[in-house]
Write an enzyme that holds these catalytic residues in place. Structure first.
Site, PDB file in Angstrom:
ATOM      1  N   CYS A 134      74.501  32.942  33.703  1.00 18.89           N
ATOM      2  CA  CYS A 134      74.864  33.496  32.385  1.00 18.89           C
ATOM      3  C   CYS A 134      73.681  33.935  31.525  1.00 18.89           C
ATOM      4  O   CYS A 134      73.603  35.102  31.158  1.00 18.89           O
ATOM      5  CB  CYS A 134      75.709  32.481  31.620  1.00 18.89           C
ATOM      6  N   LYS A 143      88.349  32.093  50.599  1.00 16.25           N
ATOM      7  CA  LYS A 143      88.326  31.204  49.436  1.00 16.25           C
ATOM      8  C   LYS A 143      89.742  30.690  49.168  1.00 16.25           C
ATOM      9  O   LYS A 143      89.962  29.484  48.939  1.00 16.25           O
ATOM     10  CB  LYS A 143      87.829  32.009  48.229  1.00 16.25           C
ATOM     11  N   LYS A 174      70.528  24.228  37.502  1.00 19.72           N
ATOM     12  CA  LYS A 174      70.523  23.029  36.659  1.00 19.72           C
ATOM     13  C   LYS A 174      71.236  21.918  37.420  1.00 19.72           C
ATOM     14  O   LYS A 174      71.855  22.187  38.461  1.00 19.72           O
ATOM     15  CB  LYS A 174      71.186  23.315  35.315  1.00 19.72           C
ATOM     16  N   VAL A 182      84.621  30.046  36.480  1.00 22.12           N
ATOM     17  CA  VAL A 182      85.442  30.102  35.269  1.00 22.12           C
ATOM     18  C   VAL A 182      86.934  30.143  35.612  1.00 22.12           C
ATOM     19  O   VAL A 182      87.730  29.378  35.069  1.00 22.12           O
ATOM     20  CB  VAL A 182      85.035  31.327  34.407  1.00 22.12           C
ATOM     21  N   THR A 213      82.672  37.490  30.385  1.00 21.96           N
ATOM     22  CA  THR A 213      81.748  37.843  29.292  1.00 21.96           C
ATOM     23  C   THR A 213      81.499  39.348  29.343  1.00 21.96           C
ATOM     24  O   THR A 213      80.956  39.851  30.331  1.00 21.96           O
ATOM     25  CB  THR A 213      80.422  37.074  29.463  1.00 21.96           C
ATOM     26  N   ALA A 245      61.341  21.216  26.563  1.00 23.88           N
ATOM     27  CA  ALA A 245      60.426  22.158  27.209  1.00 23.88           C
ATOM     28  C   ALA A 245      60.618  22.076  28.719  1.00 23.88           C
ATOM     29  O   ALA A 245      60.955  21.026  29.255  1.00 23.88           O
ATOM     30  CB  ALA A 245      58.987  21.791  26.846  1.00 23.88           C
ATOM     31  N   GLY A 246      60.403  23.182  29.404  1.00 16.35           N
ATOM     32  CA  GLY A 246      60.588  23.162  30.858  1.00 16.35           C
ATOM     33  C   GLY A 246      60.075  24.435  31.496  1.00 16.35           C
ATOM     34  O   GLY A 246      59.349  25.223  30.877  1.00 16.35           O
ATOM     35  N   LEU A 286      82.563  27.122  28.833  1.00 15.51           N
ATOM     36  CA  LEU A 286      82.304  25.938  29.674  1.00 15.51           C
ATOM     37  C   LEU A 286      80.887  25.985  30.239  1.00 15.51           C
ATOM     38  O   LEU A 286      80.308  27.056  30.405  1.00 15.51           O
ATOM     39  CB  LEU A 286      83.333  25.847  30.803  1.00 15.51           C
ATOM     40  N   LYS A 305      80.595  35.410  22.162  1.00 16.98           N
ATOM     41  CA  LYS A 305      80.072  34.837  23.410  1.00 16.98           C
ATOM     42  C   LYS A 305      78.591  35.187  23.600  1.00 16.98           C
ATOM     43  O   LYS A 305      77.769  34.332  23.928  1.00 16.98           O
ATOM     44  CB  LYS A 305      80.913  35.357  24.581  1.00 16.98           C
TER      45      LYS A 305
HETATM   46  N1  LIG Z   1      79.752  30.479  35.366  1.00 15.50           N
HETATM   47  C1  LIG Z   1      79.717  30.087  34.118  1.00 15.50           C
HETATM   48  O1  LIG Z   1      79.182  29.027  33.777  1.00 15.50           O
HETATM   49  C2  LIG Z   1      80.341  30.926  33.037  1.00 15.50           C
HETATM   50  C3  LIG Z   1      80.579  30.369  31.773  1.00 15.50           C
HETATM   51  C4  LIG Z   1      81.172  31.147  30.795  1.00 15.50           C
HETATM   52  C5  LIG Z   1      81.489  32.480  31.061  1.00 15.50           C
HETATM   53  N2  LIG Z   1      81.223  33.014  32.291  1.00 15.50           N
HETATM   54  C6  LIG Z   1      81.613  34.396  32.544  1.00 15.50           C
HETATM   55  O2  LIG Z   1      82.854  34.385  33.244  1.00 15.50           O
HETATM   56  C7  LIG Z   1      82.905  35.446  34.193  1.00 15.50           C
HETATM   57  C8  LIG Z   1      83.147  34.894  35.587  1.00 15.50           C
HETATM   58  O3  LIG Z   1      82.037  34.113  35.952  1.00 15.50           O
HETATM   59  P1  LIG Z   1      82.048  33.162  37.245  1.00 15.50           P
HETATM   60  O4  LIG Z   1      80.767  32.422  37.224  1.00 15.50           O
HETATM   61  O5  LIG Z   1      83.329  32.423  37.304  1.00 15.50           O
HETATM   62  O6  LIG Z   1      82.040  34.286  38.396  1.00 15.50           O
HETATM   63  P2  LIG Z   1      82.148  34.062  39.974  1.00 15.50           P
HETATM   64  O7  LIG Z   1      81.295  35.108  40.572  1.00 15.50           O
HETATM   65  O8  LIG Z   1      81.909  32.624  40.310  1.00 15.50           O
HETATM   66  O9  LIG Z   1      83.676  34.366  40.303  1.00 15.50           O
HETATM   67  C9  LIG Z   1      84.280  35.618  40.193  1.00 15.50           C
HETATM   68  C10 LIG Z   1      85.424  35.675  41.200  1.00 15.50           C
HETATM   69  O10 LIG Z   1      86.198  36.850  40.936  1.00 15.50           O
HETATM   70  C11 LIG Z   1      86.658  37.353  42.183  1.00 15.50           C
HETATM   71  N3  LIG Z   1      87.100  38.740  41.990  1.00 15.50           N
HETATM   72  C12 LIG Z   1      86.346  39.840  41.722  1.00 15.50           C
HETATM   73  N4  LIG Z   1      87.142  40.919  41.570  1.00 15.50           N
HETATM   74  C13 LIG Z   1      88.424  40.505  41.743  1.00 15.50           C
HETATM   75  C14 LIG Z   1      89.690  41.140  41.711  1.00 15.50           C
HETATM   76  N5  LIG Z   1      89.810  42.442  41.444  1.00 15.50           N
HETATM   77  N6  LIG Z   1      90.794  40.406  41.953  1.00 15.50           N
HETATM   78  C15 LIG Z   1      90.700  39.088  42.218  1.00 15.50           C
HETATM   79  N7  LIG Z   1      89.525  38.408  42.257  1.00 15.50           N
HETATM   80  C16 LIG Z   1      88.396  39.126  42.028  1.00 15.50           C
HETATM   81  C17 LIG Z   1      85.469  37.173  43.104  1.00 15.50           C
HETATM   82  O11 LIG Z   1      85.858  37.206  44.462  1.00 15.50           O
HETATM   83  C18 LIG Z   1      84.971  35.774  42.655  1.00 15.50           C
HETATM   84  O12 LIG Z   1      85.572  34.751  43.413  1.00 15.50           O
HETATM   85  C19 LIG Z   1      81.594  36.203  34.028  1.00 15.50           C
HETATM   86  O13 LIG Z   1      81.771  37.250  33.125  1.00 15.50           O
HETATM   87  C20 LIG Z   1      80.666  35.162  33.431  1.00 15.50           C
HETATM   88  O14 LIG Z   1      79.624  35.733  32.676  1.00 15.50           O
HETATM   89  C21 LIG Z   1      80.683  32.266  33.281  1.00 15.50           C
END
Ligand SMILES: NC(=O)c1ccc[n+]([C@@H]2O[C@H](COP(=O)([O-])OP(=O)(O)OC[C@H]3O[C@@H](n4cnc5c(N)ncnc54)[C@H](O)[C@@H]3O)[C@@H](O)[C@H]2O)c1
Length: 443
Positions: free
Chosen positions: A266, A35, A327, A11, A121, A258-259, A156, A210
């Protein structure tokens, strides 16, 4: 505008990159040094179509910066987004430690007024917790800097994330004051040039939107999977039923395939978290709980079909597994159904040859590390050699129209277990395959 994004995951990286693409100056911050170093070299830590080009372009144009220093990132910042993970805690509720750590760090570092926007979220009430934590940090520093909090959940989809962010269906903005609302509307205006996509509301409703969206989508999946299982029992074909109900505009075609169950970073955690939120508020979340229960069972359905066909003892059997990511078009294996299937089959003694276009590294180094009896194949056809059957788990495009003659030659027996109902039953029947789908009597 000058923006900081805390958390450079799926995200954070996509949001930061897309904001920079619109001409904003964006600092992406992450605690993971490696990273950030990779990103500075143009190496993208995740597979997401279209992302690499945008990152490299905006980094070169000096619109996009990567750092581990929140201090550096907040220097000229007007809006800071929190986009860190909110994984499932031990009791199923959302673990807010990363969000609240980020809030504390903001309070320890900020030098001038800020809008703090939560994009992760999170349960209703989290923005207020974030506010409290920042206030406490400022008090410790004996400072009184004004700031506001807002909620801007992200919708997204992994695999199409850049497109979704650049052309969103809607942008949800929850604020407690008009000024932040106006600033955030201005920030998002370029993403909705042809019609207004911004929906404003209070913070609690934004946080809840959300969860409600993900719960609705997961409900559609579990609903059609339950219908599929009934179809199979009564001799109906869920693929036809899907076409029959999808043609009703009130139902629609999307999310009723179906799957073998949903997975990913998420849906599983958000469904559990929503159930917890409801229970803590005195509501019994019957539908939400049923959605999860149906999905848990559905994730075992391929293993059940395989055991029904080959028997409980799979020690002298080997299977080709096509697809590991949760997916297509992503390398993300968080809560992937493939993991459930693989563990079930390996427990019964089966040997597995697995192949995925993008998630092999993730599997080897993280999610399937140490799991016995697995060989990683270099191509989808290589995976088939001398296996008793093919099992399709993730519907990557390269699996959609394979060479069935080749499959028949390479497999020991012409048997396909299809967890995503991808192929034409009649054609496979004509070719002499034994073909198992979800929600259709085997042929
Ligand atoms: N992945 C998705 O498709 C998606 C879609 C919508 C919403 N979300 C929500 O968005 C949020 C993030 O999801 P994601 O999939 O991007 O997570 P992710 O695990 O891919 O990334 C999180 C990042 O945050 C970093 N991080 C953690 N603590 C930190 C700090 N204090 N300072 C700086 N960086 C820090 C981690 O090192 C990691 O790189 C979640 O709440 C998720 O539910 C995800």
């Amino acid at each position: 505008m000058n923006i900081t994004i805390i958390g450079t995951g799926y995200v954070g990286l996509v949001s930061g990159t897309c904001f920079s693409e619109m001409g904003n100056k964006v600092y992406c911050v992450d605690t993971q040094e490696s990273k950030i170093q990779d990103l500075k070299l143009g190496k993208i830590p995740i597979y997401e179509p279209g992302l690499e080009d945008l990152v490299v372009k905006n980094y070169d144009h000096r619109n996009l910066f990567f750092t581990t220093s929140l201090q550096e990132a907040l220097k000229d910042c007007e809006i800071v987004f929190i986009a860190v993970g909110t994984p499932m805690g031990e009791d199923g509720s959302a673990d807010l430690q990363y969000v609240l750590d980020a809030a504390r760090e903001i309070g320890e570092i900020m030098q001038k007024p800020l809008i703090v926007v939560n994009k992760s979220t999170v349960p209703v009430g989290t923005a207020h917790k974030v506010k409290r934590v920042i206030q406490e940090s400022l008090q410790k520093r004996d400072l009184n800097i004004s700031f506001s909090v807002a909620s801007n959940p992200e919708f997204l989809k992994e695999g199409d994330a850049v497109n979704d962010f650049l052309k969103p269906d809607r942008v949800i903005i929850g604020t407690e004051d008009k000024t932040s609302e106006e600033v955030l509307k201005e920030l998002y205006a370029p993403f909705g040039r042809n019609y207004d996509k911004i929906i404003t509301m209070d913070i609690q409703s934004a946080e809840m939107t959300k969860y409600a969206a993900n719960a609705m989508l997961a409900t559609k999946i579990s609903f059609i999977n339950e219908i599929a299982n009934i179809c199979e029992a009564v001799g109906a074909n869920v693929n036809d039923v899907r076409r029959g109900i999808g043609s009703d505009k009130r139902i629609g075609y999307s999310f009723i395939y179906a799957g073998c169950g949903y997975g990913g970073s998420c849906f599983p955690k958000d469904i559990r978290a929503l159930s917890k939120i409801a229970l803590q508020s005195g509501i019994n979340p019957r539908i939400i709980n049923a959605v999860e229960e149906v999905n848990k069972e559905q994730r075992k359905i391929l293993a059940k079909k395989i055991i029904q066909h080959f028997g409980e003892d799979l020690r002298d059997k080997s299977f080709a597994i096509w697809g590991l990511s949760f997916k297509p078009e992503t390398d993300d294996m968080r809560e992937a159904t493939s993991i459930v299937l693989i563990n079930e089959l390996v427990t019964k003694g089966a040997r597995l040859k697995v192949y995925d276009p993008k998630a092999m590294e993730e599997a080897k180094t993280n999610y399937l590390k140490g799991v016995p009896n697995i060989t990683y194949a270099s191509s989808k056809y290589e995976a088939l050699k001398n296996c008793n059957a093919l099992v399709l788990v993730t519907e990557w495009k390269e699996f959609r129209s394979p060479d069935f003659d080749e499959i028949k030659t390479l497999l020991k027996e012409p048997i396909i277990f299809d967890g995503r109902n991808q192929y034409n039953i009649k054609r496979l029947q004509r070719m002499g395959f034994m073909y198992y789908q979800i929600g259709v009597k085997e042929c």
